[in-house]
Motif scaffolding. Structure first.
Motif, PDB file in Angstrom:
ATOM      1  N   LEU A  47      -2.231   5.282  -1.585  1.00 34.77           N
ATOM      2  CA  LEU A  47      -1.219   4.561  -0.700  1.00 34.77           C
ATOM      3  C   LEU A  47      -1.756   4.343   0.834  1.00 34.77           C
ATOM      4  O   LEU A  47      -1.274   3.180   1.261  1.00 34.77           O
ATOM      5  CB  LEU A  47       0.084   5.607  -0.855  1.00 34.77           C
ATOM      6  CG  LEU A  47       1.192   5.095   0.118  1.00 34.77           C
ATOM      7  CD1 LEU A  47       1.634   3.794  -0.618  1.00 34.77           C
ATOM      8  CD2 LEU A  47       2.391   6.152  -0.186  1.00 34.77           C
ATOM      9  N   LEU A  48      -2.468   5.375   1.334  1.00 38.48           N
ATOM     10  CA  LEU A  48      -2.943   5.205   2.581  1.00 38.48           C
ATOM     11  C   LEU A  48      -3.970   4.234   2.594  1.00 38.48           C
ATOM     12  O   LEU A  48      -4.120   3.100   3.739  1.00 38.48           O
ATOM     13  CB  LEU A  48      -3.526   6.669   3.141  1.00 38.48           C
ATOM     14  CG  LEU A  48      -2.495   7.676   3.448  1.00 38.48           C
ATOM     15  CD1 LEU A  48      -3.199   8.931   3.652  1.00 38.48           C
ATOM     16  CD2 LEU A  48      -1.708   7.531   4.535  1.00 38.48           C
ATOM     17  N   LEU A  49      -4.745   4.059   1.508  1.00 36.90           N
ATOM     18  CA  LEU A  49      -5.774   2.932   1.588  1.00 36.90           C
ATOM     19  C   LEU A  49      -5.231   1.586   1.471  1.00 36.90           C
ATOM     20  O   LEU A  49      -5.405   0.678   2.146  1.00 36.90           O
ATOM     21  CB  LEU A  49      -6.620   3.228   0.157  1.00 36.90           C
ATOM     22  CG  LEU A  49      -7.786   1.945   0.302  1.00 36.90           C
ATOM     23  CD1 LEU A  49      -8.673   1.836   1.437  1.00 36.90           C
ATOM     24  CD2 LEU A  49      -8.454   2.432  -1.184  1.00 36.90           C
ATOM     25  N   GLY A  50      -4.153   1.598   0.460  1.00 39.74           N
ATOM     26  CA  GLY A  50      -3.530   0.232   0.405  1.00 39.74           C
ATOM     27  C   GLY A  50      -2.774  -0.428   1.879  1.00 39.74           C
ATOM     28  O   GLY A  50      -2.735  -1.439   2.057  1.00 39.74           O
ATOM     29  N   ALA A  51      -2.063   0.817   2.558  1.00 42.79           N
ATOM     30  CA  ALA A  51      -1.423   0.420   3.815  1.00 42.79           C
ATOM     31  C   ALA A  51      -2.444  -0.133   4.801  1.00 42.79           C
ATOM     32  O   ALA A  51      -2.289  -1.128   5.604  1.00 42.79           O
ATOM     33  CB  ALA A  51      -0.692   1.518   4.174  1.00 42.79           C
ATOM     34  N   LEU A  59      -5.649  -8.610   2.404  1.00 44.24           N
ATOM     35  CA  LEU A  59      -4.705  -8.707   1.571  1.00 44.24           C
ATOM     36  C   LEU A  59      -4.887  -8.712   0.022  1.00 44.24           C
ATOM     37  O   LEU A  59      -4.314  -7.815  -0.786  1.00 44.24           O
ATOM     38  CB  LEU A  59      -3.285  -9.813   1.549  1.00 44.24           C
ATOM     39  CG  LEU A  59      -3.216  -9.927   3.124  1.00 44.24           C
ATOM     40  CD1 LEU A  59      -2.134 -11.193   3.200  1.00 44.24           C
ATOM     41  CD2 LEU A  59      -2.324  -8.570   3.317  1.00 44.24           C
ATOM     42  N   HIS A  60      -6.045  -9.127  -0.292  1.00 47.28           N
ATOM     43  CA  HIS A  60      -6.309  -9.160  -1.924  1.00 47.28           C
ATOM     44  C   HIS A  60      -6.816  -7.900  -2.354  1.00 47.28           C
ATOM     45  O   HIS A  60      -6.419  -7.181  -3.270  1.00 47.28           O
ATOM     46  CB  HIS A  60      -7.607  -9.929  -2.120  1.00 47.28           C
ATOM     47  CG  HIS A  60      -7.287 -11.605  -1.989  1.00 47.28           C
ATOM     48  ND1 HIS A  60      -6.399 -12.382  -3.327  1.00 47.28           N
ATOM     49  CD2 HIS A  60      -7.435 -12.348  -0.987  1.00 47.28           C
ATOM     50  CE1 HIS A  60      -6.215 -13.467  -3.044  1.00 47.28           C
ATOM     51  NE2 HIS A  60      -6.841 -13.777  -1.564  1.00 47.28           N
ATOM     52  N   ALA A  64      -4.727  -5.320  -4.938  1.00 49.28           N
ATOM     53  CA  ALA A  64      -5.385  -4.511  -5.901  1.00 49.28           C
ATOM     54  C   ALA A  64      -5.089  -3.237  -6.106  1.00 49.28           C
ATOM     55  O   ALA A  64      -4.687  -2.429  -7.137  1.00 49.28           O
ATOM     56  CB  ALA A  64      -6.639  -4.828  -5.944  1.00 49.28           C
ATOM     57  N   THR A  65      -4.966  -2.565  -4.868  1.00 51.52           N
ATOM     58  CA  THR A  65      -4.764  -0.925  -4.689  1.00 51.52           C
ATOM     59  C   THR A  65      -3.090  -0.806  -5.119  1.00 51.52           C
ATOM     60  O   THR A  65      -3.008   0.022  -5.794  1.00 51.52           O
ATOM     61  CB  THR A  65      -5.089  -0.782  -3.057  1.00 51.52           C
ATOM     62  OG1 THR A  65      -6.213  -0.901  -2.705  1.00 51.52           O
ATOM     63  CG2 THR A  65      -4.706   0.929  -3.063  1.00 51.52           C
TER      64      THR A  65
END
Length: 624
Positions: A47-51, A59-60, A64-65
């Motif tokens: 979640l932290l990585l995606g944020a 964004l791509h 994916a995350t």
């Protein structure tokens, strides 16, 4: 491989969380990317990585995350919401909508998810869906100001005045808004006649930093100019427009279309009021050429049609109006597609009927005296109702509340209570009728807190279709029916913009307008025969030719000892400020005959519809 709950995994997550909180996105990415592909990576770390990827505009990778997260935990509404936000940023609207719908189903109590869905629909101009989603968000969290603002905007786009007003109630007490939102809020407040609050919102707007600040100040000046022009304060409008040089505007127009459109429109409206039709036409043509959507195209084309009509360029004016109606048809088709099919009924209230036999079954109720009842000013739109309203408002014994749909609100409240309108008017109890009257006057007092002992003037042309409700609650009320040559009425309706989608459809062709006009008056006269109300017919052409006689006649009808203040309506209108209807400028100019027989210049367009109008022309005493 590291176990997901081992100290090293927990330590990694803790380090990522600490880096995220201190705003070190590079550290979050460096810590998270090496483990992103692992099957057993901690959900919080993902979640932290995606944020961090989203904030870094990668964004791509963020997509994916977040897809990994929803696959791992499909019952987590938060993860679907995060996926949707990124998909929306990438322009993948179908994926965003699917993810948000899933999130809503999983967490229907989360206002933020409904809000995000509403924003998505608003970006797609799917205004009905946007309104519903945003109203859901407000229902869950009434103090969610961003949701209230966007819900009001969606209601505005749908022509839902009732919903818009409800969402903006108390907006003057909201905290200062970022400039973009402040402009939107002030525009809606101004359209409702709340000019002082609108100016207050603009004054408190939080401006952006850097070069954007100058352009935003220009947009604010354009809105202020438009608001001043709409209140007939031309010198104040011109002072604002001096801040927006047209030569500089041309240079920034490609990159700032909202600014250009607002400024051209304000300059054009002021020029038209000043009588500089050539300049106004050029500005509207520039605006029309640059329009990027049906709303802007309709606004520019209607403005152009009005100016060209004043120039005597009648065929050019007709073509411009046709462009405007094509754009409005597109708007209405997206909002209420059922009204754009053949045989639809835009004026739904016109189909209501109360027969003599049904009226005989009405229970007897106590009702207010004539002097304690509103004075209702009705008539088909563009029949001179605003002129009469300003005449009454100029008299110290009367107070007008501008155009309100309060009688329609009473019908809505009956239907909400499970009562059919107009059928269940027959069985209203004394208490129910009293509650409806109190609701009506409470709405009026909110608009006119200083009403006092003065008699209320309720001017809404299409209240002519609500005579059963008026007759039930205010049977002793004085009603003034404004009449004007039907062809002049229809031409004026065709040449002007209306916000309500049903009226967009009705005014889209002279044939639809003629059919709606005839249907409205057929209902009116049937109900006049049934209820026998106290009605004065106020004929526009007679008023402008024998004004003093008709002022005296109006005074006698309303039991006014001295009607002379009504003759000063033009001066009163100039000092009043905001007037909501398209006649806001004309009523400041006094009585003249310019609006009589305007339709003759467009006779060839009217020839096909004269047979539709002929029975009503004869009944009203007009000639074709």
């Amino acid at each position: 491989m590291t176990e997901p709950n081992s100290p090293s995994s927990a330590d990694l997550t803790a380090r990522m969380l600490a880096a995220y909180h201190r705003g070190d996105l590079a550290a979050v990415l460096a810590l998270g990317e090496p483990i992103a592909a692992l099957d057993d990576v901690d959900e919080t770390a993902l979640l932290l990585l995606g944020a961090a990827q989203q904030s870094s505009e990668r964004l791509h990778e963020a997509m994916a995350t977040f897809r990994r997260l929803v696959q791992r935990k499909p019952a987590a509404a938060e993860y679907w919401n995060n996926l949707a936000v990124v998909a929306r940023q990438m322009g993948e609207t179908d994926a965003a909508e699917d993810a948000l719908r899933r999130a809503v189903a999983l967490a229907p109590q989360e206002a933020q998810i409904h809000y995000n869905l509403g924003l998505l629909y608003a970006e797609q101009r799917r205004w009905m869906q946007a309104r519903d989603a945003l109203l859901d968000a407000v229902a869950l969290v009434p103090g969610f100001i961003d949701a209230r603002l966007q819900a009001a905007n969606a209601c505005y786009a749908c022509g839902d005045h009732r919903g818009e007003q409800a969402m903006l109630e108390g907006a003057g007490d909201w905290p200062p808004q970022p400039a973009e939102q402040a402009l939107l809020l002030a525009t809606m407040l101004s359209a409702q006649g709340e000019q002082a609050t609108a100016f207050q919102v603009i004054e408190r707007a939080i401006l952006p930093e850097g070069d954007e600040s100058r352009l935003m100040r220009w947009r604010i000046a354009a809105l202020r100019a438009s608001m001043h022009e709409r209140s007939n304060q031309l010198r104040l409008a011109e002072a604002e427009l001096e801040q927006i040089p047209l030569d500089e505007l041309e240079a920034v127009a490609p990159s700032s279309p909202l600014l250009a459109t607002a400024a051209w429109q304000a300059h054009a409206a002021v020029a038209a009021q000043r009588g500089d039709a050539e300049r106004a036409a050029g500005l509207y043509e520039r605006m029309l050429a640059a329009s990027d959507g049906p709303e802007t195209r309709a606004t520019a084309a209607f403005g152009l049609a009005s100016v060209m009509n004043k120039q005597g360029r009648h065929e050019d004016a007709w073509r411009a109006a046709s462009i405007a109606h094509t754009a409005q048809w597109e708007i209405a088709g997206a909002l209420v597609p059922e009204l754009t099919v053949e045989g639809s009924q835009p004026l739904a209230t016109a189909s209501h009927r109360v027969t003599h036999a049904e009226f005989d079954r009405w229970t007897t109720l106590d009702a207010p005296r004539s002097e304690d009842s509103p004075v209702f000013v009705v008539g088909f739109p563009r029949s001179g109702t605003t002129l009469l309203e300003q005449m009454l408002d100029a008299h110290p014994e009367f107070r007008s509340m501008d155009e309100r749909d309060f009688v329609y609100e009473l019908i809505h409240r009956m239907q909400q209570a499970g009562q059919a309108y107009p059928q269940d008017l027959a069985n209203l109890t004394q208490d129910e009728a009293g509650q409806l009257r109190e609701l009506y006057f409470s709405m009026a007092r909110r608009v006119l807190p200083d009403l006092g002992a003065r008699r209320l003037v309720d001017k809404n042309p299409l209240n002519m279709l609500c005579l059963p409700m008026i007759a039930r609650l205010f049977p002793e009320a004085r009603i003034i029916m404004c009449l004007r040559h039907p062809c002049d009425v229809l031409l004026s309706c065709y040449m002007l913009p209306f916000r309500a989608p049903p009226f967009m459809v009705l005014c889209s062709s002279l044939k639809r307008l003629a059919e709606g006009y005839v249907q409205s008056f057929e209902q009116w006269y049937r109900h006049v025969e049934v209820f026998a109300p106290r009605v004065l017919e106020w004929r526009y052409e007679s008023v402008v030719s024998r004004f003093d006689d008709h002022v005296a006649r109006l005074g006698r009808f309303l039991d006014v000892a001295d009607a002379s203040p009504m003759a000063q309506f033009a001066e009163h209108a100039r000092t009043k400020g905001f007037i909501s209807t398209p006649s806001y400028a004309q009523v400041t100019q006094g009585i003249h005959r310019k609006a009589v027989n305007r339709w003759h210049a467009y006779r060839e367009h009217f020839e096909p519809i004269l047979p539709i109008l002929q029975p009503m022309l004869e009944r009203l005493g007009y000639e074709a």
